[in-house]
Design a protein around this motif. Structure first.
Motif, PDB file in Angstrom:
ATOM      1  N   LEU A 290      -4.772  11.496  -5.938  1.00 33.21           N
ATOM      2  CA  LEU A 290      -4.836  11.085  -7.338  1.00 33.21           C
ATOM      3  C   LEU A 290      -5.057   9.585  -7.508  1.00 33.21           C
ATOM      4  O   LEU A 290      -4.949   9.062  -8.605  1.00 33.21           O
ATOM      5  CB  LEU A 290      -3.561  11.531  -8.059  1.00 33.21           C
ATOM      6  CG  LEU A 290      -3.363  13.056  -8.090  1.00 33.21           C
ATOM      7  CD1 LEU A 290      -2.052  13.427  -8.753  1.00 33.21           C
ATOM      8  CD2 LEU A 290      -4.532  13.737  -8.802  1.00 33.21           C
ATOM      9  N   GLY A 291      -5.382   8.912  -6.412  1.00 32.17           N
ATOM     10  CA  GLY A 291      -5.837   7.529  -6.502  1.00 32.17           C
ATOM     11  C   GLY A 291      -4.771   6.466  -6.608  1.00 32.17           C
ATOM     12  O   GLY A 291      -5.061   5.337  -7.036  1.00 32.17           O
ATOM     13  N   PHE A 292      -3.545   6.766  -6.210  1.00 32.52           N
ATOM     14  CA  PHE A 292      -2.481   5.774  -6.269  1.00 32.52           C
ATOM     15  C   PHE A 292      -2.562   4.806  -5.085  1.00 32.52           C
ATOM     16  O   PHE A 292      -3.046   5.152  -4.007  1.00 32.52           O
ATOM     17  CB  PHE A 292      -1.112   6.455  -6.284  1.00 32.52           C
ATOM     18  CG  PHE A 292      -0.743   7.047  -7.615  1.00 32.52           C
ATOM     19  CD1 PHE A 292      -0.112   6.278  -8.568  1.00 32.52           C
ATOM     20  CD2 PHE A 292      -1.055   8.366  -7.916  1.00 32.52           C
ATOM     21  CE1 PHE A 292       0.229   6.809  -9.801  1.00 32.52           C
ATOM     22  CE2 PHE A 292      -0.722   8.909  -9.143  1.00 32.52           C
ATOM     23  CZ  PHE A 292      -0.083   8.138 -10.094  1.00 32.52           C
ATOM     24  N   ASP A 293      -2.037   3.604  -5.320  1.00 33.20           N
ATOM     25  CA  ASP A 293      -1.990   2.578  -4.280  1.00 33.20           C
ATOM     26  C   ASP A 293      -0.677   2.586  -3.513  1.00 33.20           C
ATOM     27  O   ASP A 293      -0.564   1.910  -2.490  1.00 33.20           O
ATOM     28  CB  ASP A 293      -2.188   1.192  -4.903  1.00 33.20           C
ATOM     29  CG  ASP A 293      -3.504   1.086  -5.651  1.00 33.20           C
ATOM     30  OD1 ASP A 293      -4.553   1.100  -4.984  1.00 33.20           O
ATOM     31  OD2 ASP A 293      -3.479   1.010  -6.892  1.00 33.20           O
TER      32      ASP A 293
ATOM     33  N   LEU B 205      -0.856   2.741   2.261  1.00 29.97           N
ATOM     34  CA  LEU B 205      -0.219   2.836   0.958  1.00 29.97           C
ATOM     35  C   LEU B 205       1.010   1.928   0.902  1.00 29.97           C
ATOM     36  O   LEU B 205       1.674   1.704   1.916  1.00 29.97           O
ATOM     37  CB  LEU B 205       0.202   4.281   0.678  1.00 29.97           C
ATOM     38  CG  LEU B 205      -0.935   5.276   0.453  1.00 29.97           C
ATOM     39  CD1 LEU B 205      -0.432   6.706   0.612  1.00 29.97           C
ATOM     40  CD2 LEU B 205      -1.550   5.076  -0.934  1.00 29.97           C
ATOM     41  N   LEU B 206       1.293   1.410  -0.264  1.00 31.17           N
ATOM     42  CA  LEU B 206       2.503   0.617  -0.472  1.00 31.17           C
ATOM     43  C   LEU B 206       3.722   1.533  -0.507  1.00 31.17           C
ATOM     44  O   LEU B 206       3.638   2.676  -0.956  1.00 31.17           O
ATOM     45  CB  LEU B 206       2.417  -0.158  -1.786  1.00 31.17           C
ATOM     46  CG  LEU B 206       1.344  -1.247  -1.880  1.00 31.17           C
ATOM     47  CD1 LEU B 206       1.216  -1.734  -3.316  1.00 31.17           C
ATOM     48  CD2 LEU B 206       1.669  -2.402  -0.943  1.00 31.17           C
ATOM     49  N   LEU B 207       4.854   1.017  -0.053  1.00 32.21           N
ATOM     50  CA  LEU B 207       6.110   1.751  -0.115  1.00 32.21           C
ATOM     51  C   LEU B 207       7.198   0.804  -0.612  1.00 32.21           C
ATOM     52  O   LEU B 207       7.494  -0.209   0.026  1.00 32.21           O
ATOM     53  CB  LEU B 207       6.496   2.310   1.248  1.00 32.21           C
ATOM     54  CG  LEU B 207       7.794   3.126   1.297  1.00 32.21           C
ATOM     55  CD1 LEU B 207       7.707   4.336   0.378  1.00 32.21           C
ATOM     56  CD2 LEU B 207       8.113   3.557   2.729  1.00 32.21           C
TER      57      LEU B 207
ATOM     58  N   PHE C 193       3.404   5.453  -8.113  1.00 32.92           N
ATOM     59  CA  PHE C 193       4.278   6.370  -8.830  1.00 32.92           C
ATOM     60  C   PHE C 193       5.681   6.250  -8.264  1.00 32.92           C
ATOM     61  O   PHE C 193       5.886   5.972  -7.083  1.00 32.92           O
ATOM     62  CB  PHE C 193       3.779   7.828  -8.777  1.00 32.92           C
ATOM     63  CG  PHE C 193       3.658   8.437  -7.414  1.00 32.92           C
ATOM     64  CD1 PHE C 193       4.775   8.915  -6.730  1.00 32.92           C
ATOM     65  CD2 PHE C 193       2.415   8.583  -6.818  1.00 32.92           C
ATOM     66  CE1 PHE C 193       4.659   9.500  -5.485  1.00 32.92           C
ATOM     67  CE2 PHE C 193       2.285   9.175  -5.567  1.00 32.92           C
ATOM     68  CZ  PHE C 193       3.414   9.628  -4.892  1.00 32.92           C
ATOM     69  N   SER C 194       6.649   6.425  -9.149  1.00 34.34           N
ATOM     70  CA  SER C 194       8.048   6.332  -8.776  1.00 34.34           C
ATOM     71  C   SER C 194       8.662   7.725  -8.787  1.00 34.34           C
ATOM     72  O   SER C 194       8.415   8.522  -9.698  1.00 34.34           O
ATOM     73  CB  SER C 194       8.800   5.415  -9.739  1.00 34.34           C
ATOM     74  OG  SER C 194      10.138   5.224  -9.304  1.00 34.34           O
ATOM     75  N   ILE C 195       9.480   8.003  -7.783  1.00 38.80           N
ATOM     76  CA  ILE C 195      10.085   9.317  -7.613  1.00 38.80           C
ATOM     77  C   ILE C 195      11.577   9.220  -7.894  1.00 38.80           C
ATOM     78  O   ILE C 195      12.287   8.448  -7.248  1.00 38.80           O
ATOM     79  CB  ILE C 195       9.867   9.842  -6.184  1.00 38.80           C
ATOM     80  CG1 ILE C 195       8.381   9.812  -5.824  1.00 38.80           C
ATOM     81  CG2 ILE C 195      10.419  11.260  -6.026  1.00 38.80           C
ATOM     82  CD1 ILE C 195       8.108  10.041  -4.340  1.00 38.80           C
TER      83      ILE C 195
END
Length: 373
Positions: free
Chosen positions: A132-135, A176-178, A96-98
């Motif tokens: 919520l299952g994000f990578d 997690l990816l960043l 997801f993008s913020i």
């Protein structure tokens, strides 16, 4: 990130070139796209064979607590997004993008300025990602306005990476990816004063950056037509090649640079229908909302009006015109050349804004085929 983001207008000719080896780790290549939350096309419709990562765009922190406050209905949408993409054949990573081009930059400036607010923001982002299952997560702060905010961004990246490492160690899960969506160039020379992105922090903490190599021209300047995502520009440094070169010359590892590609065009109203090249005089915006058409709409417009479709080999850009209407965009040919440029210069990959704007996956397919190490 949005088609309405303002770009610099620096009329300076600067020529730089990469001197790096090719990036050959094809398994790690990034073929990404952003999926706008208001898209009429659902995540289930995405042809995941053409991508490796899909970004949900956008979430926004609360302007007081700096938490990502997710309602039950939003949580259901986000959970469906990740579940759908993870169960597609083939599956893709979901992030997801913020932020985004229409978000309030001052919220990010305030959040990043304090250890307390940074911690609240980071912890909230990690919680949403895991629950919520994000990578992974992506920051699209458009844009830090001065050197102090760039320093705060550097600290934010440091603390965010440390939190990711600690969480992964505690839960025995993959980190997690960043990533971050950034300006096309490492430097801002005007538009808020001179400042540069924190290169060392980016190399140390981010998996990659998404350089937004589009919106070089648009509704903020209606006097001339423009190739808004030109690979080259013979008259200025407003080009994809200049921007990508600036990142690598500044010290960002090429394998951490991902090139942005637009799946939309920008339009102008010609002053003289007989003068219709890139850079011709214009008197306003052309068809589309705020002078913007998705690639699918461009193709439909061209067919409906029997517009003349042209291609400029200098800028590496397509355009079409009929009467006083003029549209500049990327097509299969220009996208193929730009992807091969990124591959040949050792970059990590490419991303599209936005996945739902394509026409029968024509451009996305061409890009995927072109990325052949």
């Amino acid at each position: 990130m949005a088609p309405l983001a303002r770009s610099e207008c620096l009329f300076i000719v600067i020529t730089l070139s990469f001197s790096v080896g090719c990036f050959t780790a094809s398994a790690s290549a990034v073929k990404a796209a952003y999926w706008p939350s208001g898209s009429s096309s659902p995540p289930s419709a995405i042809d995941t064979s053409l991508f490796t990562h899909i970004y949900y765009a956008f979430l926004m922190p609360n302007n007081v607590t700096y938490n990502l406050e997710i309602s039950n209905s939003k949580a259901l949408i986000l959970s469906n997004f990740t579940t759908t993409l993870h169960h597609k054949k083939p599956p893709v990573k979901a992030l997801f993008s913020i932020g985004g081009g229409g978000s309030d930059s001052s919220v990010f400036a305030r959040m990043a300025s304090s250890p307390v607010s940074r911690k609240a923001f980071i912890n909230s982002a990690l919680e949403v990602a895991r629950n919520l299952g994000f990578d992974g997560m992506d920051l699209d702060w458009e844009f830090p306005e001065n050197p102090k905010q760039m320093l705060d961004l550097s600290i934010l990246f440091n603390e965010w990476r440390e939190a990711i490492k600690a969480e992964a160690k505690a839960t025995h899960r993959a980190p997690l990816l960043l990533t971050a969506a950034v300006y096309y160039s490492v430097d801002f020379l005007i538009f808020g004063g001179r400042r540069s992105y924190p290169v060392q922090s980016i190399n140390r903490n981010l998996d990659w950056i998404n350089a937004m190599c589009f919106d070089f021209h648009g509704s903020w300047d209606t006097s001339k037509t423009g190739a808004h995502a030109a690979l080259y520009d013979p008259n200025t440094n407003i080009s994809t090649s200049y921007g990508l070169t600036s990142w690598v010359k500044a010290g960002v590892y090429p394998e951490k640079v991902v090139m942005g590609l637009p799946l939309y065009g920008r339009t102008w109203k010609l002053k003289d229908p007989n003068q219709h090249k890139i850079g011709s005089d214009a008197v306003g915006l052309g068809p589309g909302e705020d002078g913007v058409l998705t690639f699918a709409q461009v193709e439909k417009f061209n067919r409906r009006t029997n517009a003349t479709v042209a291609y400029d080999t200098v800028y590496v850009a397509a355009y079409s015109f009929v009467g006083t209407s003029w549209i500049g965009y990327d097509d299969v040919r220009s996208t193929t050349i730009k992807v091969k440029y990124a591959l040949g210069h050792g970059l990590r990959g490419y991303f599209f804004w936005a996945v739902s704007y394509d026409s029968e996956w024509k451009v996305s397919s061409a890009a995927s085929r072109a990325w052949t190490p």
